[in-house]
Enzyme design. Structure first.
Site, PDB file in Angstrom:
ATOM      1  N   CYS A  77     -12.708  89.362 -12.849  1.00  0.00           N
ATOM      2  CA  CYS A  77     -13.552  90.294 -12.431  1.00  0.00           C
ATOM      3  C   CYS A  77     -13.063  90.774 -10.974  1.00  0.00           C
ATOM      4  CB  CYS A  77     -14.996  90.068 -12.585  1.00  0.00           C
ATOM      5  SG  CYS A  77     -16.069  91.542 -12.446  1.00  0.00           S
ATOM      6  N   HIS A 175     -15.113  89.506 -18.549  1.00  0.00           N
ATOM      7  CA  HIS A 175     -15.607  87.951 -18.161  1.00  0.00           C
ATOM      8  C   HIS A 175     -15.515  87.305 -19.328  1.00  0.00           C
ATOM      9  CE1 HIS A 175     -17.792  88.302 -14.207  1.00  0.00           C
ATOM     10  NE2 HIS A 175     -17.920  89.634 -14.649  1.00  0.00           N
ATOM     11  N   GLU A 177     -15.866  84.026 -19.622  1.00  0.00           N
ATOM     12  CA  GLU A 177     -16.923  83.231 -20.010  1.00  0.00           C
ATOM     13  C   GLU A 177     -18.197  83.774 -20.334  1.00  0.00           C
ATOM     14  OE1 GLU A 177     -17.959  85.035 -16.140  1.00  0.00           O
ATOM     15  OE2 GLU A 177     -16.183  84.612 -17.111  1.00  0.00           O
TER      16      GLU A 177
END
Length: 193
Positions: A77, A175, A177
């Site tokens: 990001c 993202h 994750e």
């Protein structure tokens, strides 16, 4: 394997730590240049505003360290955006790893782009075993235009680079994750590089 997440006060660090733990690895949070240099893999997270994040990097000397790292580095990001030449956000000079300037979406679309969107034109080992048009989670108001270093593309108002790669440096606008099983597979692929 030693995985270091760069801790400079502008990161979504906990969710990355948990995702790495789910993959069976441990990560260390650090802003110590020596420890970062000794890592096998480095993750450069980022949530927040570009100019204040860059100021924090400069205060700790990490702005000079990161572009000279030799091991695989993954910017996520804002981390990816700071690896670019510059950002319109706060008129920020970036680390200059990727040869592209980050610009703001126009007012024609809802900003920030928040939620799930597709990635396609996948061109790297980062996306090994990942299908075209998978959905990833994004939250951003600024983007890197499509360029020679783009390894994934997303469309929101226009096509832009949702992932970049140059040598040992990788960046994702999305993202991983927070992107479920597909995102975790991308993190796992990074750890295998």
């Amino acid at each position: 394997m030693k995985i270091v997440i760069i801790n400079y006060g502008a990161g979504n660090i906990q969710s990355i730590m948990f995702a790495i733990e789910r993959l069976g690895f441990k990560a260390v949070l650090s802003n110590d240049p020596e420890e970062i240099q000794q890592a096998d893999k480095v993750i450069f997270p980022g949530v927040g505003e570009a100019s204040s994040a860059m100021k924090k990097l400069k205060e700790s000397g990490l702005d000079n360290l990161i572009p000279n790292l030799k091991q695989p580095v993954l910017g996520i990001c804002l981390g990816m955006q700071l690896m670019c030449k510059s950002s319109e956000e706060g008129d920020t000079k970036g680390l200059g790893i990727f040869d592209v300037d980050v610009i703001k979406f126009t007012s024609k679309v809802k900003v920030p782009q928040m939620g799930w969107n597709q990635i396609y034109d996948l061109k790297s080992d980062l996306f090994k075993g990942i299908s075209e048009n998978e959905f990833m989670y994004l939250v951003h108001s600024f983007y890197a235009p499509n360029c020679i270093e783009a390894i994934a593309t997303t469309n929101y108002e226009l096509e832009y680079a949702s992932a970049l790669q140059k040598d040992n440096f990788y960046g994702t606008q999305f993202h991983p994750e927070k992107s479920g099983a597909v995102g975790e597979k991308i993190l796992e692929n990074f750890l295998k590089i």
